[in-house]
Design an enzyme around this catalytic site. Structure first.
Site, mmCIF file in Angstrom:
data_model
loop_
_atom_site.group_PDB
_atom_site.id
_atom_site.type_symbol
_atom_site.label_atom_id
_atom_site.label_comp_id
_atom_site.label_asym_id
_atom_site.label_seq_id
_atom_site.Cartn_x
_atom_site.Cartn_y
_atom_site.Cartn_z
ATOM 1 N N LYS A 138 -60.593 124.128 70.260
ATOM 2 C CA LYS A 138 -59.735 123.613 70.267
ATOM 3 C C LYS A 138 -58.472 124.356 71.550
ATOM 4 O O LYS A 138 -58.282 124.515 71.712
ATOM 5 C CB LYS A 138 -59.165 123.678 69.186
ATOM 6 C CG LYS A 138 -59.791 123.657 68.020
ATOM 7 C CD LYS A 138 -58.991 123.557 66.813
ATOM 8 C CE LYS A 138 -60.019 123.544 65.723
ATOM 9 N NZ LYS A 138 -60.588 122.240 65.050
ATOM 10 N N ARG B 149 -69.229 122.561 57.545
ATOM 11 C CA ARG B 149 -70.159 122.430 57.112
ATOM 12 C C ARG B 149 -71.094 123.243 56.957
ATOM 13 O O ARG B 149 -71.897 123.705 56.369
ATOM 14 C CB ARG B 149 -70.590 121.452 57.346
ATOM 15 C CG ARG B 149 -70.656 121.442 58.927
ATOM 16 C CD ARG B 149 -70.662 119.742 59.860
ATOM 17 N NE ARG B 149 -69.101 118.928 59.829
ATOM 18 C CZ ARG B 149 -69.013 117.790 60.507
ATOM 19 N NH1 ARG B 149 -70.267 117.288 60.859
ATOM 20 N NH2 ARG B 149 -68.151 117.432 60.791
#
Ligand code: BES
Ligand code: MN
Ligand code: ZN
Length: 479
Positions: free
Chosen positions: A261, A335
């Site tokens: 990020k 996830r």
């Protein structure tokens, strides 16, 4: 915080701050007439300060010896609905914390059961502030005592107090730096919930590997802080009326991994265990309320780091349920962690599985900082959860979950890939999760990426963790 019911009259009540509620439609002079000449002076001062009685607006004055309380606050109650009362109480809580006031009296009129709960929860939420790392002189103490004047329902005190305790714990966990809350220490906090009715099991990396949790292992392998799998099990005293599994994403820091990020997006990624904080917070409240429901709290705790041994793009992870996942972006890690947790939860055969996760930036773009996104195929469950959120004064909004978008997750080499493209990003993330839930079990996914952490104060919540969904889910489990 100690909560009492007081029958003292406003001028005579012995508190450090007396907060007087003013209805939106009320004429200020009339509303304060019961305080005599001082009431007239207050009304004039508040008028000069442009106090309009708008919901949650607050002005504070010295009482110049005219009341027993040295300070008096006027607070706008809006239309007097539960939600407006909650917001007004929250504003008082926040103002009191700003001054380090210990004992607050709230005079909001006679309160029904739901109003009592709303006011206590609101005050406590507003009074919360995470300032433990500030210099002593810059810290303000939380209120030690809240007195409700004018009549309230004492039956609501204990559940509101339990919810506040759970919510505050969730906020602390989110606010603590990732250097303090990492998988092992998060597991230690969860373990501290152990009591007569709660057992906590923690699996280390070796056991997680042996249990075929390829998602948790893959995401966690780039960190010097090894992952933990946490199972909190609450058993009621009598026969449970139903069995529920609450699953939480516990990414204690999300750097993005090799799909790193940028700094701006990474700055607050200690909040990425917010879903697990909901699970821990709800179980803390449940430990006090002791409902007749069996509850499993399941957490995958990992740190997603960018390192020499990080999982890589193109890796194929073998998950607990046997499915293989092609990794297209190491920043879509939540996830992968949740997938193994949902498989494990399905094996327990509960009536319902709810999962909580700061899963996607897409849901933040769609719904902002107030609403969590709700994804489920079960309309009845959705209706119940939306009602509980409404009662709790928390934002929850149902989002679409069409199975025909599953084709966006089609993989070349494995069974499924971990990203579905930019369009409908929150929905494709939810559809990914659905591949790991037993079809027979009612399931809802709650993407809490928006409300979990505030970059700046919002609606009288301090910046940082909010404990969003702790109140909603505790209500849903106990109502
Ligand atoms: N933890 C983030 C999601 C997030 C964003 C939480 C903002 C809180 C605030 C999640 O792991 C993530 O990085 N998601 C990616 C998914 C993408 C790579 C498919 C995202 O939303 O950009
Ligand atoms: Mn990520
Ligand atoms: Zn994440």
């Amino acid at each position: 915080m100690n909560i009492t019911l007081s029958s003292a009259s406003p001028p005579a009540v012995d508190v450090d701050l007396l907060a007087l509620g003013v209805a939106k439609s009320a004429d200020l002079t009339d509303a304060l007439a019961h305080l005599g000449e001082f009431g007239a002076a207050l009304a004039a001062a508040a008028g000069a300060d442009d106090f309009s009685g708008a919901t949650a607006s607050v002005v504070i004055y010295h009482s110049f010896g005219q009341l027993k309380a040295p300070r008096v606050a006027l607070v706008g109650l809006g239309d007097g609905s539960d939600d407006e009362l909650r917001r007004a109480a929250r504003a008082v809580g926040r103002a009191a914390r700003g001054k380090g006031i210990d004992h607050v009296g709230l005079s909001f009129g006679a309160l029904s059961h739901s109003q009592t709960q709303a006011v206590i929860e609101g005050f406590g939420a507003g009074n919360y502030k995470f300032d433990k790392y500030k210099a002593a002189g810059d810290r303000k103490a939380a209120a030690g005592c809240l007195s409700l004047l004018g009549g309230a329902c004492e039956s609501g005190f204990s559940s509101a107090t339990a919810i506040l305790a759970g919510q505050s714990l969730a906020r602390d966990l989110v606010n603590e730096p990732a250097a303090e809350i990492y998988p092992e220490s998060l597991a230690a906090v969860a373990s501290s919930l152990s009591d007569d009715r709660i057992t906590v099991t923690v699996w280390d990396e070796e056991k997680i590997l042996a249990e075929n949790m390829g998602g948790i292992i893959g995401v966690g392998q780039g960190s010097s802080r090894p992952p933990r799998f946490i199972h909190i099990h609450y058993r009621p005293e009598g026969t449970p009326t139903r069995s529920i599994a609450l699953v939480g994403k516990g990414v204690t820091f999300d750097s993005g991994g090799l799909s790193l990020k940028p700094s701006g997006s990474m700055m607050t990624m200690r909040c990425d265990m917010g879903g697990s904080a909901v699970v821990v917070g709800v179980l803390k409240a449940i430990a006090a309320i002791q409902p007749d429901v069996e509850i499993h709290g399941i957490i995958g705790a990992v740190e997603n780091m960018c390192a020499a041994n990080s999982y890589k793009l193109g890796d194929i992870l073998k998950m607990r349920n046997g499915k293989t996942v092609e990794v297209h972006n190491t920043d879509a890690e939540g996830r992968l962690v949740l997938a193994d947790c949902l498989s494990y939860a399905s094996e327990l055969k509960p009536d319902t599985i709810l999962d909580f996760a700061t899963l996607t930036g897409a849901v933040v773009v769609a719904l902002g900082e107030y609403y969590s996104g709700l994804f489920t195929h079960d309309d009845a469950l959705a209706g119940q959860l939306l009602t509980s959120a409404d009662d709790a004064g928390e934002g929850l909004w149902r989002m679409p979950l069409p199975i025909f978008y599953k084709e966006k997750l089609k993989a070349e080499w494995g069974d499924i890939k971990n990203v579905g493209g930019r369009a409908a990003g929150a929905t494709t993330a939810a559809l990914f999760l659905s591949a790991f839930v037993d079809d027979e079990i009612s399931w809802a996914h709650c993407d809490v990426a928006g409300p979990t952490f505030l970059d700046k104060p919002f609606r009288d919540f301090a910046a940082g963790g909010t404990g969003a969904m702790v109140s909603t889910i505790t209500r849903w489990l106990t109502d």
